[in-house]
Design an enzyme around this catalytic site. Structure first.
Site, mmCIF file in Angstrom:
data_model
loop_
_atom_site.group_PDB
_atom_site.id
_atom_site.type_symbol
_atom_site.label_atom_id
_atom_site.label_comp_id
_atom_site.label_asym_id
_atom_site.label_seq_id
_atom_site.Cartn_x
_atom_site.Cartn_y
_atom_site.Cartn_z
ATOM 1 N N SER A 158 30.179 38.491 -19.630
ATOM 2 C CA SER A 158 29.540 39.296 -20.673
ATOM 3 C C SER A 158 28.222 39.909 -20.201
ATOM 4 O O SER A 158 27.571 39.405 -19.286
ATOM 5 C CB SER A 158 29.267 38.441 -21.914
ATOM 6 O OG SER A 158 30.429 37.761 -22.332
HETATM 7 N N1 SAH Z 1 31.890 33.158 -21.041
HETATM 8 C C1 SAH Z 1 32.393 33.896 -19.899
HETATM 9 C C2 SAH Z 1 32.991 35.237 -20.300
HETATM 10 C C3 SAH Z 1 34.394 35.040 -20.459
HETATM 11 S S1 SAH Z 1 35.486 36.341 -20.828
HETATM 12 C C4 SAH Z 1 31.343 34.085 -18.830
HETATM 13 O O1 SAH Z 1 30.176 33.713 -19.039
HETATM 14 O O2 SAH Z 1 31.695 34.564 -17.748
HETATM 15 C C5 SAH Z 1 36.549 35.402 -21.889
HETATM 16 C C6 SAH Z 1 37.340 34.317 -21.214
HETATM 17 O O3 SAH Z 1 38.108 33.673 -22.218
HETATM 18 C C7 SAH Z 1 38.327 34.789 -20.157
HETATM 19 O O4 SAH Z 1 38.069 34.143 -18.950
HETATM 20 C C8 SAH Z 1 39.682 34.410 -20.743
HETATM 21 O O5 SAH Z 1 40.619 34.041 -19.763
HETATM 22 C C9 SAH Z 1 39.311 33.246 -21.644
HETATM 23 N N2 SAH Z 1 40.251 32.952 -22.727
HETATM 24 C C10 SAH Z 1 40.975 33.806 -23.497
HETATM 25 N N3 SAH Z 1 41.717 33.140 -24.398
HETATM 26 C C11 SAH Z 1 41.469 31.809 -24.205
HETATM 27 C C12 SAH Z 1 41.939 30.613 -24.822
HETATM 28 N N4 SAH Z 1 42.857 30.630 -25.800
HETATM 29 N N5 SAH Z 1 41.463 29.419 -24.369
HETATM 30 C C13 SAH Z 1 40.547 29.379 -23.359
HETATM 31 N N6 SAH Z 1 40.081 30.480 -22.734
HETATM 32 C C14 SAH Z 1 40.521 31.687 -23.145
#
Ligand code: SAH
Length: 230
Positions: A80
């Site tokens: 993000s």
């Molecule tokens: N917080 C992260 C940004 C992540 S983007 C950072 O600081 O880099 C969102 C993430 O959520 C992705 O990696 C995606 O694979 C994950 N995601 C999506 N659906 C999910 C679920 N049901 N359970 C766990 N992770 C999930």
């Protein structure tokens, strides 16, 4: 010749040490993108100054790590925008005694920012490869108060509930009921709610005396909350 070495040291050393730790870039990121936009929570600002964001992006993106935008981290996912990470951190009012659940580990950056402030962070990632990379990265950087779980986070993490706060970093069409259940009395959850690939609403959910109150904070665009097939 000796003078040439000295000249070399003066020209190259400051450049190379700066290129390695990006401290100035982090200061600039915090003052121009985060503090200027109204983030005041001291521990959040300190954590954003401290966590080396350039170590959380793919090597080809290092130079963009402190830009005012999200960045691709592979597997169609993103880290993000710095301001959003700071905003989501400030709004849950993290304390040193807190136990936090994050859904969507991604790069592990948000987890690291939280881990600078709170006692323990559990973070769940559905893409196993991202979970693996984040686990290695966080271990190497010494974040031994973060535990990465490779799973679908829809049902939260019953065995460690309740949580002081829950941070969801993928956009869901609805608020997963288990996450509401696993929120402590007085706890806060921040979650982007809305259709995948469209603009969503960042929502704050608070549990007060067993009752939920929700407020819409701002329009955001997150990657979709996906579900495992099992
Ligand atoms: N917080 C992260 C940004 C992540 S983007 C950072 O600081 O880099 C969102 C993430 O959520 C992705 O990696 C995606 O694979 C994950 N995601 C999506 N659906 C999910 C679920 N049901 N359970 C766990 N992770 C999930």
């Amino acid at each position: 010749m000796k003078y040439l070495y000295v000249l070399f040291a003066f020209l190259i050393l400051p450049w190379s040490t700066q290129a390695q730790d990006y401290k100035q870039e982090r200061e600039k990121m915090v003052s121009e993108q985060i503090a200027r936009r109204g983030i005041k929570h001291v521990q959040t600002l300190d954590a954003m100054r401290k966590v080396e964001r350039h170590l959380f992006v793919p090597p080809g993106n290092t130079r963009m790590a402190y830009a005012d935008s999200p960045l691709a981290i592979g597997y169609g996912q993103t880290i993000s925008q710095p301001y959003i990470v700071a905003y989501m951190t400030q709004i849950i009012e993290p304390k040193s005694t807190h136990k936090i659940l994050e859904i969507g580990t991604g790069s592990g950056y948000q987890a690291a920012v939280l881990a600078e402030i709170v006692d323990k962070v559990y973070t769940i990632e559905i893409v196993p490869e991202l979970g693996e990379t984040a686990t290695d990265r966080l271990r190497k950087l010494g974040y031994d108060n973060v535990e990465v779980i490779k799973a679908d986070g829809y049902n939260g993490l019953e065995e460690h509930a309740p949580f002081d706060a829950i941070v969801v970093t993928a956009a869901s069409e609805h608020i997963p009921p288990s996450l509401i259940q696993q929120l402590k009395e007085g706890g806060k959850m921040i979650i982007p709610v809305g259709s995948p690939f469209l603009v969503q609403t960042l929502m704050l959910v608070e549990k007060k005396k067993g009752k939920l109150s929700t407020s819409s904070l701002m329009p955001v665009r997150f990657v979709p909350f996906t579900r495992s097939r099992e």
